[in-house]
Design a protein around this motif. Structure first.
Motif, PDB file in Angstrom:
ATOM      1  N   ALA A  82       0.830  -1.202   0.000  1.00 50.45           N
ATOM      2  CA  ALA A  82       0.000   0.000   0.000  1.00 50.45           C
ATOM      3  C   ALA A  82       0.864   1.251   0.000  1.00 50.45           C
ATOM      4  N   ASP A  83       1.952   1.213   0.761  1.00 52.74           N
ATOM      5  CA  ASP A  83       2.845   2.376   0.815  1.00 52.74           C
ATOM      6  C   ASP A  83       3.542   2.586  -0.531  1.00 52.74           C
ATOM      7  N   ALA A  84       3.897   1.496  -1.189  1.00 52.83           N
ATOM      8  CA  ALA A  84       4.518   1.607  -2.514  1.00 52.83           C
ATOM      9  C   ALA A  84       3.541   2.214  -3.518  1.00 52.83           C
ATOM     10  N   GLU A  85       2.277   1.835  -3.405  1.00 53.03           N
ATOM     11  CA  GLU A  85       1.261   2.397  -4.301  1.00 53.03           C
ATOM     12  C   GLU A  85       1.100   3.883  -4.055  1.00 53.03           C
ATOM     13  N   ARG A  86       1.055   4.280  -2.784  1.00 54.96           N
ATOM     14  CA  ARG A  86       0.934   5.713  -2.460  1.00 54.96           C
ATOM     15  C   ARG A  86       2.167   6.477  -2.935  1.00 54.96           C
ATOM     16  N   PHE A  87       3.323   5.856  -2.778  1.00 55.73           N
ATOM     17  CA  PHE A  87       4.572   6.480  -3.232  1.00 55.73           C
ATOM     18  C   PHE A  87       4.521   6.752  -4.735  1.00 55.73           C
ATOM     19  N   THR A  88       4.052   5.761  -5.506  1.00 58.57           N
ATOM     20  CA  THR A  88       3.953   5.918  -6.954  1.00 58.57           C
ATOM     21  C   THR A  88       2.971   7.021  -7.319  1.00 58.57           C
ATOM     22  N   GLU A  89       1.822   7.059  -6.652  1.00 65.30           N
ATOM     23  CA  GLU A  89       0.818   8.093  -6.931  1.00 65.30           C
ATOM     24  C   GLU A  89       1.346   9.483  -6.607  1.00 65.30           C
ATOM     25  N   ASP A  90       2.045   9.605  -5.487  1.00 67.29           N
ATOM     26  CA  ASP A  90       2.612  10.909  -5.111  1.00 67.29           C
ATOM     27  C   ASP A  90       3.665  11.356  -6.125  1.00 67.29           C
ATOM     28  N   ALA A  91       4.485  10.409  -6.573  1.00 66.50           N
ATOM     29  CA  ALA A  91       5.502  10.742  -7.569  1.00 66.50           C
ATOM     30  C   ALA A  91       4.862  11.213  -8.862  1.00 66.50           C
ATOM     31  N   GLN A  92       3.760  10.559  -9.265  1.00 65.01           N
ATOM     32  CA  GLN A  92       3.063  10.960 -10.486  1.00 65.01           C
ATOM     33  C   GLN A  92       2.487  12.357 -10.349  1.00 65.01           C
ATOM     34  N   ARG A  93       1.969  12.689  -9.158  1.00 65.19           N
ATOM     35  CA  ARG A  93       1.434  14.039  -8.941  1.00 65.19           C
ATOM     36  C   ARG A  93       2.544  15.078  -9.048  1.00 65.19           C
TER      37      ARG A  93
END
Length: 285
Positions: A74-85
């Motif tokens: 879940a943290d990796a998914e949030r990390f990816t989403e934040d990076a995309q933003r």
């Protein structure tokens, strides 16, 4: 070893309680899932799952590590989403537009790109110049006149923007014959030969063969019309100036036809730009 990938296999099998069901959930076949679990167990040095006739169960170690594995994913998914933003916030899209594109549509394009998390940088130039700039990689995409020679670029749909004729104020213009003494104020033929010839051919079909008065922008067109020297066309419904009247003549053959062109690979936000071009401006203050 891709730890996150193997943790994803572990979590799927643990939650499904069955290797086959986990494989279906992940869009895989069962053997790679089983092999992945074995590699993960070898890497960690512990047994995570027990295999029984009824399915799959968790060992003590597996039960202890499962919540942490799920949290890591879940943290990796949030990390990816934040990076995309963050990436989107710094994306700069270089967009070219022809001078005849109404200001409302230009603003709609820029606003749509901004809402999508990027920043639009616009360049105004002729179709020939814009096609050359996109081909050379100096622009990401451009809104150009149609028809036009755009090879080797890719093209979006043709958008037709309703246009009206601009005529000197006070002049009675109810049919095309009333324009015969006036020149045509329009973009120079060198800006886009195909579109210029199409306009002239459409006027000839109405009984006119006007002299072309080069007018690269709507401002140039308005100046020539207000001086009583020419008539012109505009797709900008908000264009109202002293010395110039608007009249409706002809049909779709005189609409402003534009389309988006780009160089492969497809630029991000292409759909956002095309949606802005086809947007309905009614009801917008």
């Amino acid at each position: 070893m891709d730890l996150l990938r193997h943790l994803r296999l572990f979590v799927a099998v643990a939650e499904e309680g069955h290797f086959g069901h986990a494989a279906d959930r992940l869009g895989m076949t069962q053997p790679p899932v089983s092999q992945g679990i074995r590699r993960l167990e070898d890497r960690l040095g512990v047994t995570l799952l027990t295999r029984t006739a009824r399915g799959v169960g968790l060992t003590a170690a597996g039960a202890d590590l499962l919540p942490r594995a799920a949290a890591l994913l879940a943290d990796a998914e949030r990390f990816t989403e934040d990076a995309q933003r963050h990436r989107g916030a710094h994306t700069e899209l270089r967009i070219g537009v022809v001078p005849q594109l109404p200001a409302w549509h230009i603003a709609a394009v820029v606003d749509g790109v901004r809402r999508a998390g990027a920043r639009a940088v616009t360049t105004v130039a002729s179709t020939v110049e814009l096609v050359g700039a996109v081909t050379a990689g100096q622009l990401d995409c451009a809104v150009v006149h149609h028809p036009a020679l755009v090879h080797p670029l890719e093209c979006g749909q043709v958008v037709k923007l309703p246009a009206e004729f601009l005529v000197p104020a006070g002049r009675t213009v109810q049919r095309f014959a009333h324009l015969r003494e006036l020149a045509l104020a329009a973009a120079p033929r060198s800006h886009n030969t195909a579109a210029s010839d199409l306009l002239v051919d459409s006027l000839r079909a109405k009984g006119l063969d006007p002299v072309l008065l080069p007018a690269p922008t709507d401002r140039d067109t308005v100046a020539a019309v207000a001086a009583g020297r020419a008539f012109g066309l505009t797709a900008d419904p908000d264009l109202r100036t002293p010395g110039v009247d608007r009249v409706a003549l002809g049909g779709e053959e005189f609409h402003l036809r534009v389309r988006l062109v780009w160089r492969p690979p497809t630029p991000e936000l292409r759909e956002v730009i095309e949606d802005a071009l086809t947007g309905d401006r009614r009801g917008v203050g």
